[in-house]
Design an enzyme around this catalytic site. Structure first.
Site, short mmCIF file in Angstrom:
data_model
loop_
_atom_site.label_atom_id
_atom_site.label_comp_id
_atom_site.label_asym_id
_atom_site.label_seq_id
_atom_site.Cartn_x
_atom_site.Cartn_y
_atom_site.Cartn_z
N ARG A 1 -80.52 -64.71 28.36
CA ARG A 1 -78.97 -64.99 28.07
C ARG A 1 -78.08 -63.99 28.80
NH1 ARG A 1 -79.97 -65.28 21.53
NH2 ARG A 1 -80.73 -67.18 21.34
N GLY A 2 -78.53 -63.09 29.42
CA GLY A 2 -77.81 -62.35 30.49
C GLY A 2 -77.26 -62.80 31.52
N LEU A 3 -76.63 -62.04 32.44
CA LEU A 3 -76.11 -62.43 33.74
C LEU A 3 -77.26 -63.13 34.60
CD1 LEU A 3 -73.67 -62.73 35.83
CD2 LEU A 3 -74.27 -60.34 36.41
N VAL A 4 -78.21 -62.31 34.86
CA VAL A 4 -79.23 -62.52 35.64
C VAL A 4 -80.31 -63.69 35.17
CG1 VAL A 4 -81.01 -61.70 37.33
CG2 VAL A 4 -79.12 -60.41 36.94
N GLY A 5 -80.67 -63.28 33.93
CA GLY A 5 -81.74 -64.06 32.97
C GLY A 5 -81.22 -65.31 32.89
N TYR B 1 -80.18 -44.40 34.28
CA TYR B 1 -80.50 -45.64 34.60
C TYR B 1 -81.43 -45.97 35.77
CZ TYR B 1 -79.83 -50.95 34.96
OH TYR B 1 -80.20 -52.08 35.34
N LEU C 1 -74.05 -57.48 41.17
CA LEU C 1 -73.86 -58.91 40.78
C LEU C 1 -72.68 -59.29 39.86
CD1 LEU C 1 -77.65 -59.24 39.68
CD2 LEU C 1 -76.68 -59.86 41.96
N TRP D 1 -59.70 -47.46 38.25
CA TRP D 1 -60.59 -46.15 38.30
C TRP D 1 -60.79 -45.94 39.81
CZ3 TRP D 1 -64.39 -43.88 34.53
CH2 TRP D 1 -63.99 -43.79 33.33
N ARG E 1 -68.43 -51.56 48.58
CA ARG E 1 -69.43 -52.28 47.59
C ARG E 1 -69.92 -53.62 48.28
NH1 ARG E 1 -69.62 -48.18 46.18
NH2 ARG E 1 -69.51 -47.17 44.19
#
Length: 388
Positions: A15-19, A139, A169, A243, A250
């Site tokens: 359900r995530g961005l990549v998945g 991380y 991403l 910030w 990037r």
């Protein structure tokens, strides 16, 4: 070993961005026997729950896209959570995948694994050559451990566990929560809300706050309460504070491009393709180059033999090989949103790594290149955000 269209594929983090993008890409390619579990259904940090899931489902292949993620602020505040939760997820899923006979696994990492001052563009071989960026060290260390797990299982057991390291991403199902989102969605939401404040469009502001509350403040709060909490995150009427200095460079990759690269690698790339077929197959298939003794002693082990030398950095960078500054990104977002106010950079806040461009030569050599350029991607993301 190729995966046929009936293969059962478990997408962790579907359900995530990549998945979610990988899930959709697999469906588009005709792979319909997919398994996904939300966090409430399966806590991947719970070893016994993960073992039970693998006992019951017996997937043929696994995509490990689940992770505990966030931006600079979240990484700085919750250091213990970031290293511990990601290590638990990786150990549980990769360990149970092997115990249950999974031959193909794709592990999703991040380019934050590379040293803060790595030579640019960063090749896979600059891993572990100098210190990491402090703000996301925990991380990064977890992700380095994950890719080393994949590499080590391949070398010891002859599996095809491939680790990919995507650049920054963005795309559908991105995280727009101001407390813990990445740079582009956070910037886009800030700019959009500042525009809505200037327009006096409180109906849309309240819908936005209901969808994604900020520190518990949702659309039912008073205008003054909403203004106070948004100001804390640099969002004012026709003014946005971001910030850092705006100078860091990037690289960004559209999530559906990342998904396409991931599925391409899952379906078509073997560990032997990455480390060199001759070196690997001479051991894995017991050819004469390895010698009879090595073959017999290491049957089925794939490559953990001293005579082969050191095999490392078998992960694959996934990106565009192109970059822009955070300030240039803000200009793209401002133009896309139609924001006519002021954008201010707060140089007292951290910038993070000064530059993060990856070398994608290995990826290109394996038959894949990106399709969506950044200007088009920003427009696509804003269209998705307004609809959601």
């Amino acid at each position: 070993m190729a995966l046929d269209k009936n293969a059962k594929i478990y997408v962790a983090g579907h359900r995530g961005l990549v998945g979610s993008a990988i899930w959709n890409n697999l469906l588009q390619r005709g792979y319909t026997n997919l398994i996904g579990r939300g966090h409430k259904e399966l806590d991947l940090t719970d070893q016994y729950a993960v073992r039970k899931f693998f006992d019951e489902e017996r997937p043929d292949a696994v995509v490990l896209a689940a992770a505990h993620v966030g931006g600079i602020m979240a990484n700085s505040l919750y250091r213990a959570d970031f290293i511990m939760e990601n290590m638990k997820i990786q150990c549980n899923v990769i360990g149970e995948a092997y115990k249950h006979g999974v031959q193909r696994l794709l592990f999703l990492g991040s380019t934050c694994i590379y040293p803060k001052n790595a030579p640019q563009p960063m090749t896979e071989d600059c891993l572990l050559t100098s210190p990491l960026e402090y703000t996301n060290e925990e991380y990064a260390i977890a992700k380095i451990a994950g890719l080393k797990m994949c590499e080590s299982y391949n070398l010891q057991y002859g599996t095809n566990y491939i680790a990919v390291m995507p650049t920054n991403l963005y795309g559908p199902n991105d995280n727009f929560h101001l407390e813990n989102s990445h740079v582009m969605p956070a910037m886009m939401r800030k700019v959009y809300l500042a525009k809505l404040l200037n327009d006096g469009d409180w109906s849309t502001i309240r819908k936005d706050m209901d969808r994604r509350p900020v520190e518990g403040v949702d659309g039912s709060a008073s205008e003054e309460q909403i203004k106070v909490i948004l100001a804390k995150y640099g969002i004012e009427t026709n003014k946005v504070t971001l910030w850092g200095t705006g100078t860091p460079l990037r690289e960004f990759l559209w999530s559906e491009d990342m998904a396409d690269a991931s599925v391409h690698i899952l379906l078509n790339v073997n560990f032997s393709d990455i480390i060199g077929i001759e070196k690997y197959s001479s051991v894995h298939y017991g050819n004469s180059a390895a010698g009879t003794t090595d073959r017999d002693t290491n049957a089925g082990r794939g490559g953990a033999i001293p005579s082969l030398g050191e095999i490392r950095n078998c992960h694959i960078n996934v990106g565009t090989g192109k970059e822009l500054t955070i300030r240039e990104l803000s200009e793209l977002v401002v133009n896309t949103v139609g924001f006519e106010g002021e954008v201010v950079f707060d140089s007292t806040k951290p910038d993070g790594t000064p530059r993060k461009l990856i070398d994608v030569s290995k990826l290109h050599s394996l038959g894949w290149t990106h399709k969506v350029e950044i200007a088009d991607g920003v427009k696509k993301l804003f269209d998705w955000y307004r609809l959601n």
